[in-house]
Design an enzyme around this catalytic site. Sequence first.
Site, PDB file in Angstrom:
ATOM      1  CB  THR A   1      15.570   1.897  61.485  1.00 38.03           C
ATOM      2  OG1 THR A   1      15.562   1.201  63.054  1.00 38.03           O
ATOM      3  CG2 THR A   1      15.450   1.227  60.348  1.00 38.03           C
TER       4      THR A   1
ATOM      5  NE  ARG B   1      10.881  -3.786  69.440  1.00 39.28           N
ATOM      6  CZ  ARG B   1      11.730  -2.869  68.615  1.00 39.28           C
ATOM      7  NH1 ARG B   1      12.550  -3.257  68.610  1.00 39.28           N
ATOM      8  NH2 ARG B   1      11.146  -2.046  69.334  1.00 39.28           N
TER       9      ARG B   1
ATOM     10  CG  ASP C   1       9.767   0.935  62.999  1.00 39.65           C
ATOM     11  OD1 ASP C   1      10.354   0.092  64.408  1.00 39.65           O
ATOM     12  OD2 ASP C   1       9.693   1.966  63.307  1.00 39.65           O
TER      13      ASP C   1
ATOM     14  N   GLY D   1      10.600   2.458  68.102  1.00 42.24           N
ATOM     15  CA  GLY D   1       9.696   1.974  66.935  1.00 42.24           C
ATOM     16  C   GLY D   1       7.908   1.606  67.267  1.00 42.24           C
TER      17      GLY D   1
HETATM   18  N1  GLY Z   1      12.877   1.213  64.498  1.00 41.75           N
HETATM   19  C1  GLY Z   1      13.854   0.260  64.482  1.00 41.75           C
HETATM   20  C2  GLY Z   1      13.013  -0.078  66.331  1.00 41.75           C
HETATM   21  O1  GLY Z   1      12.157   0.323  66.959  1.00 41.75           O
HETATM   22  O2  GLY Z   1      13.058  -0.905  66.370  1.00 41.75           O
END
Ligand code: GLY
Length: 306
Positions: A167, A195, A198, A221
Amino acid sequence: MSSIEPVVLVHGGAGTISSDAKAAQLVQGVKKAAQAGYQILKSGGSVLDAVQKSVELMENDAIFNAGLGSVLNVEGEVEMDASIMLGADLSAGAVTVVKDIKNPIALARLVMEKSDHVLLASEGAKKFALKHGITPLAPGSLVTEATREALAKWKAKQVAALAELGTVGAVAIDSQGRLAAATSTGGREGKLAGRSSDTCMIGSGTYADDGVGAVSTTGHGKTIAKFCLAHSIIKAMEGGQGAEAATKGCIEKMTKKLNNTAGAITLSCRGEVGVGFSTNRMSWAYQKGDEVHFGVDQNQHDFEKI
Ligand code: GLY
């Protein structure tokens, strides 16, 4: 009144990042993003404008896993999440599972400012975008050759080629001590369609409170969501820890407890900077005055005058 030095701090994703050439490109990208956000503050823009600008720059750069260049889900599609938060009044906006939106962070801000909700998903978010003047791109426009190849590799071996990269995010403080945070992601390669990550969860991916600080997170996440990493760092600062100690301490605790990795960037309400990651690498940069600070490896902290 206040004599806080404005800062814009960004990250370009925590992960393995095994190629030095890619690490160098990521560092260039985060330096540019931090400087662009800082320019917004300098020219009178708000902290929200600054974090949005920094994140948009990374969403538009295919090297990062957000916007253009987002990793693909198992069906070969880009589905993105983003969130933004203003520390002054804790207002927040987020989107999840959005397709064909060039800058999900701009849409998250619209959710914050133009709706009575915190989080909009999928088709509803797209309809909301249209209503507020964001025209979705042609389907598939955010898919790149690199992400297509990476998904093919993932399907062959179930090995994440690009999920070694997380991210993107930004946090900013202005001279009045106003804070904002923003985070945007393509998620994890080979994820199931639909999906949510986070990154769209306030308290996990993003948090800002003018009385304490601002945080943006990156990494695994499911682990970040279970630990509410962003808000855990805020809580640690509320308990008296500095930005760096709270960031590194919470990540260490999370990694020990849940056996998975993450990174975070933090600004305290006094403008102190915190950077931490339990992954191999995380590109980060900030501008403060005429200095740009940056790094990608553990214990690396370089700076240059601009
Ligand atoms: N932190 C980003 C994800 O797991 O999608």
